[in-house]
Design an enzyme around this catalytic site. Structure first.
Site: not given
Length: 257
Positions: A94, A162, A67
């Site tokens: 990524n 985001y 994680d």
């Protein structure tokens, strides 16, 4: 080239490497001759991906569940890499998540925190551990490539968490490039526009535009992203692509909306 001066394959880590764009990048690096470590939260998905990608490319794939938003988990990931390979030549940050488009005031604190942890904190923690490993290895140095987004410069409606993390990734990229300069650690960023994946399914079906309309947008094969990452990774450490944008040509990004 992916082969080190010692004749051994270079070692790459791709976070979120078992699915979507990360899997495409992992496949591309494996095909280019890298030994590829793929990480993600789901061990079963990673193990399956490692077996399939190894069969497709003939390269060695090593799956480690982690994680990236958890410091202890990231330390364990890099300890596993150090123990198995003794070095890391390439880190591809990524891993990332988003949430369905929500008005800013409706984003919960839990949603905000989860996105920041996965998209920003995870990239920082992995970069921090990569620095520690790359500084001490012989030959010294390595390359870090951050997965940004066209949202790093131009947001979509209802995407504040985001977009905020992707703006921050640009700052992390530049700081990493600066702080790594003395130690032969280079850092660049690839800003992606509409690579086909589970995250872009709704974009292909129709997504809110800045003018209030809904429109389906074109997507591109994530293999093109992989090709770009392989190019960036293959440069000597004396050269760097600081930022690169790879996007669907006809997506409504350049211009007024």
């Amino acid at each position: 080239m992916s082969i080190s001066t010692s004749g051994e394959a270079r070692v790459a880590l791709v976070t979120g490497g078992g699915t979507g764009v990360g899997r495409a990048i992992s496949r591309g690096l494996g095909a280019a001759g890298y030994t590829v470590v793929i990480s993600g939260r789901r061990a079963d998905v990673l193990d399956k991906a490692a077996a399939e990608l190894g069969g497709e490319t003939g390269a060695e794939f090593f799956a480690v569940s982690a994680d990236v938003g958890d410091a202890a988990s990231v330390r364990a990931l890099f300890d596993a890499i150090s123990e198995k390979y003794g070095r890391l030549d390439l880190l591809v940050n990524n891993a990332g998540v988003t949430v369905p488009g929500l008005p800013l005031e409706e984003v919960s604190f839990e949603q905000w925190s989860a996105i920041v942890a996965a998209n920003l904190t995870g990239a920082f923690l992995c970069t921090q551990q990569a620095f520690r490993l790359m500084k001490g290895q012989n030959p010294r140095g390595g390359r870090i490539i951050n997965n940004g987004s066209v949202s790093a410069t131009t947001p979509r409606p209802n995407s504040a968490p985001y977009t905020a993390t992707k703006h921050a990734i640009t700052g992390l990229t530049k700081s990493t490039a600066l702080d790594g300069r003395e130690f032969d650690i280079v850092c660049g960023q690839i800003d992606i526009g509409n690579a086909a994946s589970d995250m872009t399914t709704r974009i292909a079906a129709g997504v809110l535009q800045a003018n209030g309309s809904m429109a389906a947008e074109p997507t591109i094969d994530p293999a093109h992203i992989a090709d770009a990452v392989v190019y960036m990774a293959g440069l000597p450490l004396s050269a760097n692509v600081l930022t690169m944008t790879v996007m669907a040509t006809k997506m409504p990004f350049v211009g007024r909306g």
